[in-house]
Design an enzyme around this catalytic site. Structure first.
Site, mmCIF file in Angstrom:
data_model
loop_
_atom_site.group_PDB
_atom_site.id
_atom_site.type_symbol
_atom_site.label_atom_id
_atom_site.label_comp_id
_atom_site.label_asym_id
_atom_site.label_seq_id
_atom_site.Cartn_x
_atom_site.Cartn_y
_atom_site.Cartn_z
ATOM 1 N N LYS A 79 0.554 -1.003 0.375
ATOM 2 C CA LYS A 79 0.011 -0.163 -0.198
ATOM 3 C C LYS A 79 0.791 1.013 0.004
ATOM 4 O O LYS A 79 1.894 1.364 0.508
ATOM 5 C CB LYS A 79 -0.455 0.298 1.098
ATOM 6 C CG LYS A 79 -2.619 0.919 1.474
ATOM 7 C CD LYS A 79 -3.447 0.850 2.599
ATOM 8 C CE LYS A 79 -3.966 1.803 3.042
ATOM 9 N NZ LYS A 79 -4.518 1.506 4.164
ATOM 10 N N SER A 154 -9.758 1.625 2.778
ATOM 11 C CA SER A 154 -9.038 1.983 2.375
ATOM 12 C C SER A 154 -7.922 1.061 0.957
ATOM 13 O O SER A 154 -7.427 2.212 0.112
ATOM 14 C CB SER A 154 -8.518 2.787 3.070
ATOM 15 O OG SER A 154 -7.682 2.777 4.089
ATOM 16 N N SER A 178 -9.811 -0.931 6.708
ATOM 17 C CA SER A 178 -9.485 -0.892 5.821
ATOM 18 C C SER A 178 -8.557 -1.742 5.484
ATOM 19 O O SER A 178 -8.300 -1.461 4.288
ATOM 20 C CB SER A 178 -8.528 0.234 5.959
ATOM 21 O OG SER A 178 -8.897 1.246 5.528
#
Lengths: 486, 95
Positions: A79, A154, A178
């Site tokens: 990420k 997310s 997330s």
């Protein structure tokens, strides 16, 4: 099965047997990214040269058979919230558009040292604020199972990259769901470890008392393999816990006889999709057949979790994001009259709508006269939520719930009203507030062929029981072998 | 306790955000509905309940005062929007 659809442990076998080299494998994943990422858009940055260089080093290690781990030579994605030395790290925000970290996050360093190959950086909601990856300042990521739908968020780019075979595995961060919610939406495994189990050093902060990094993988075995490398005390993170890291793969015995599974009545309520409820109850039956017993439990303060979360997380965010002031790194607005004007213009131009909304909410609720009514009250109710879990874990060993009330929703469906979007985290948020570990694993598909996730929550630092339960279910159910068709 | 545009302007100033008129109007109504939603916390009795700021006990991390390697000046300044003489440069703050 195509090599890009294989798991870490399957690929490791091929690497160790020299059926394939890490360089060849890295080329295969890079080609896969080239082939499908135009459609999925899981990556913000792809780093082929660095990846191939790392792969050549990994091949040397594999040939000498010295200093190798199960991750040596395995291509993964990360990420874009983790600082990567010399590689642009944006947190999907315009304000960090040009930021090149001078150091690696602790987790990145551990993965690199283990020999993992980093293919690139994944798209996400800006500063991890969102549940759909639609809040990225750059572009929307699409769900590999249905490209009209969101991948969740997310960590949506990470989840989508795993589901689309654009990497062997990925890592995300979880502040209110997330990792688990996008894992659920994309039909993969995602684990949020106990708060403090994994170092937060070099991970861009959103809400520091809730943020935790974890693996996102194709099956539970891979999840344990990744956690083995990621977990552990770090003196650079004063909230990391100084207890030994067990070998999590040893917990995957397949045996859950006598395990007590708590089912909280507050999680099976109005708004829960019929398909999801059916799949989750079906999973409970499977666990029962394997010798687990079911205990009805209550987590009475569940209804307040979202309110607590949006006060605590935004308060912490308003403070954490004060560092983006256009002075030391990141973007700076042009043509400002003075320093104050520069701060205000830089932040207005650099942050997206959701980030500004949360900074505003956090600033307001911490401001003079409101602190007791909002932040302090929320922190007290947080104590009650934590106690709910402590009580529940006196009579059960794990808690099983749906990960998300619905499967992946359509792109644009929830962007108009922030509160509706916040409610998609209703089942994942309490886990962060209490600091306990939680995993999402696939437990079926809707009539429209969209993945459904099962959440398993455990006691603090008891990732082993969570993983053991997840593995026993996975092996009996076999959902983890299904791959999205692209 | 309805939130007003004035409250939004005050918070924006504290947060160093220059909001447009449109943003002020949008955030006034959105923050108002979020704050109405969180009012459900009032129905929870929290008398005598200690607040939880962190779920694990946070200790102050101290280490021996040994010289260790750290970022060199060039690396520390590499991302600066503006720099001069080995420092971060900002506009004049003392008239």
């Amino acid at each position: 099965m195509e090599l890009y659809n294989l798991t870490i442990h399957q690929l490791n076998e091929k690497l160790v047997k020299r059926e394939i080299t890490s360089s060849e494998l890295t080329e295969i994943f890079l080609k896969r990214i080239e082939g499908v990422d135009g459609k999925i858009k899981a990556y913000l940055t792809i780093t082929p040269e660095d990846a191939l260089m790392q792969a050549r080093d990994a091949d040397k290690r594999l040939v000498s058979a010295r200093d190798i781990t199960l991750l040596t030579g395995i291509p993964i994605s990360v990420k874009d919230i983790f600082c990567t030395k010399g590689i642009r790290t944006t947190c999907a925000s315009k304000i960090l558009n040009n930021f090149i970290p001078p150091y690696d996050a602790a987790v990145i360093k551990k993965l690199k040292d283990a020999g993992a190959i980093i293919l690139g950086k994944n798209n996400m909601d800006e500063f991890a604020m969102g549940s759909s990856t639609e809040n990225s300042a750059f572009f929307v990521t699409r769900n590999p199972w249905d490209t009209e739908r969101v991948p969740g968020g997310s960590s949506g780019g990470s989840a989508a990259s795993v589901a689309a075979g654009e990497c062997a595995a990925s890592i995300g961060t979880d502040t209110g769901g997330s990792i688990r919610q996008p894992a659920s939406c994309c039909g993969i495994v995602g684990l949020k470890p106990t708060y403090g189990r994994v170092s937060r050093y070099g991970m861009i902060a959103f809400a520091s008392s809730l943020d935790q990094a974890g693996p996102m993988t194709k099956d539970v075995m891979d999840c344990a393999i990744m956690l083995n490398i990621m977990a552990g005390y770090d003196p650079m993170d004063s909230t990391s816990i100084d207890t030994p890291v067990p070998d999590y793969t040893k917990a995957l015995t397949g045996n859950i006889k006598g395990l007590r599974i708590g089912i909280p009545k507050e999680y099976f309520v109005e708004g829960l999709d019929d398909n999801v409820e059916k799949a989750v109850m079906g999973a409970v039956e499977v666990l029962k057949k394997q010798g687990a017993s079911i205990v009805d439990i209550s987590l009475p303060h569940t209804d307040y979790a979202i309110a607590v979360y949006y006060l605590v997380a935004t308060a912490e965010a308003s403070s954490n994001l004060a560092r983006y002031d256009g002075v030391k790194y990141g973007c700076r607005a042009k043509d400002s009259k003075n320093l104050m004007d520069m701060y205000c213009k830089t932040r207005d131009e650099g942050f997206g709508a959701e980030v500004k909304r949360r900074i505003m909410l956090g600033t307001y609720s911490l401001s003079a006269g409101y602190y007791d009514a909002y932040y302090k009250k929320a922190s007290q109710v947080r104590t009650l939520i934590k106690r709910d879990f402590e009580e529940a874990f006196k009579i059960c060993d794990v808690i099983v719930t749906p990960t998300s009330p619905t499967p992946a929703f359509k792109i644009g469906e929830k962007t108009a009203d922030p509160l509706t979007m916040y409610l998609s985290d209703i089942f994942t948020i309490s886990c962060n507030l209490a600091g306990i570990p939680g995993i999402s694993i696939p437990c079926g598909f809707t009539n429209d062929n969209l993945p459904i996730g099962l959440q398993i929550l455990g006691r603090p630092l008891d990732e082993e029981t969570v993983l053991r339960t997840a593995y026993a279910y996975e092996q009996a159910a076999d959902w983890h072998k299904k791959r999205a068709r692209l | 306790m309805a939130i007003t545009k004035k409250d939004v302007e005050h918070a924006a100033m504290l947060a160093r955000l220059e909001l447009s008129e449109d943003e002020k109007v949008t955030y006034t109504s959105q923050l108002d509905s979020i704050l109405k939603y969180v009012e459900n916390l009032r129905s929870v009795s929290t008398d005598g309940i200690e607040p939880t700021a962190h779920v694990v006990p946070v200790k102050i991390s101290l280490r021996e005062d040994n010289v260790k390697e750290s970022l060199v000046q060039d690396e520390a300044l590499a991302n600066a929007p503006e720099k001069a003489n080995g420092c971060f440069k900002v506009s004049r703050i003392i008239e």
